[in-house]
Scaffold this motif. Structure first.
Motif: not given
Length: 289
Positions: A30, A32, A54-55, A57, A68, A70, A84, A87
């Motif tokens: 994640v 951020l 991996t997300a 944001l 977001v 991915y 999701t 995150a």
């Protein structure tokens, strides 16, 4: 000498989604705040980390809203359920539990984070509108050959379908737990076959009872042999069960995944009468460095 104005690589947080133990569930990265990253940088970071997704944001203009994206080690995917959940828990650890809105490549995904009975943060995502599609007998035969399965290995009461709730998955139901446990497939062949049909995973399932399932998800198109816990496929599978009449809403389903990989996880799937969207819930915990 490094300039103070040089762009800094943002931190990748690591979580195990759909588990209470960092050694279980599905690891997800994640980031951020990925506002300064382009797609190439995101793909490079996801590949270096090596998790199935991996997300990334980017905070939105309104509080609680995030764009977001991915990435698997090989490609960008429109939606990923376990990343999701991870995150949303990561956001809630900073902002507190509550309701958030993720703007994804598949559409708007509301996520609510609360605490479960053990005090762990739990995220519930609401999928985009789902649907299923028929799959031809020839395509089923091809998929089975690539898996090393026979037609007799399938459960006739759960017919093959392509299911969508943000990403496309081919649902194949095994007739026995032993068949599901024995997974050794043609990685390159299946990747090519799936790519031609825009499939993200195969959702391989075995029905323990009317509301309990064991699942596995080959993910060769993303460069991963198997996804340990797959929220997007869980949402698609919930829609599939409703559309074929195997369950009637309202219903709550339990999906066990990752057992055969030594990373057990639990996904909760909820179907509502008044809304065809599917809810998928799970906890996520930090993976220690």
């Amino acid at each position: 000498m490094t300039s103070d104005s040089a762009p800094r690589t943002p931190e990748i947080l690591r979580y195990a989604a759909f588990a209470a133990d960092p050694a279980g569930g599905n690891p997800a990265g994640v980031v951020l705040d990925a506002a300064e990253l382009d797609a190439g940088a995101m793909l490079g970071m996801a590949a270096a980390l090596g998790y199935s997704e991996t997300a990334f944001l980017t905070p939105g203009a309104a509080p609680g809203h995030h764009t977001v994206r991915y990435f698997s080690p090989l490609m960008e995917v429109p939606f990923c359920g376990h990343a999701t959940v991870a995150a949303a828990v990561a956001v809630a650890e900073q902002a507190g539990p509550g309701r958030f809105t993720f703007h994804t490549g598949a559409g708007e995904v509301p996520v609510e984070v609360d605490r479960d009975g053990a005090g762990l943060l739990r995220a519930t995502l609401t999928s985009v509108g789902p649907h299923t599609e028929p799959v031809t007998a020839a395509e089923v035969e091809q998929a089975l050959a690539l898996l090393g399965w026979a037609a007799a290995d399938l459960d006739p009461e759960l017919p093959p379908r392509i299911a969508y709730a943000g990403a496309r998955h081919l649902v194949l139901a095994a007739a026995s737990r032993a068949r599901l446990a024995d997974l050794d497939y043609d990685f390159d062949g299946l990747a090519t076959w799936m790519t031609a049909r825009d499939l993200i995973t195969l959702q391989l399932v075995w029905r323990e009872d009317a509301r309990t399932f064991h699942v596995r998800d080959p993910f060769p198109v993303g460069g991963v042999v198997e996804d340990p816990a797959t929220g997007a496929a869980a949402a698609a599978f919930g829609a599939y069960l409703r559309e074929i009449g195997a369950v009637t809403a309202p219903a709550e389903l339990t999906l066990h995944q990752g057992e055969d990989l030594g990373r057990p996880g639990v996904l909760r799937v909820a179907l509502h009468e008044s809304d065809d969207r599917v809810r998928v819930s799970g906890t996520a915990v930090v993976i220690p460095a």
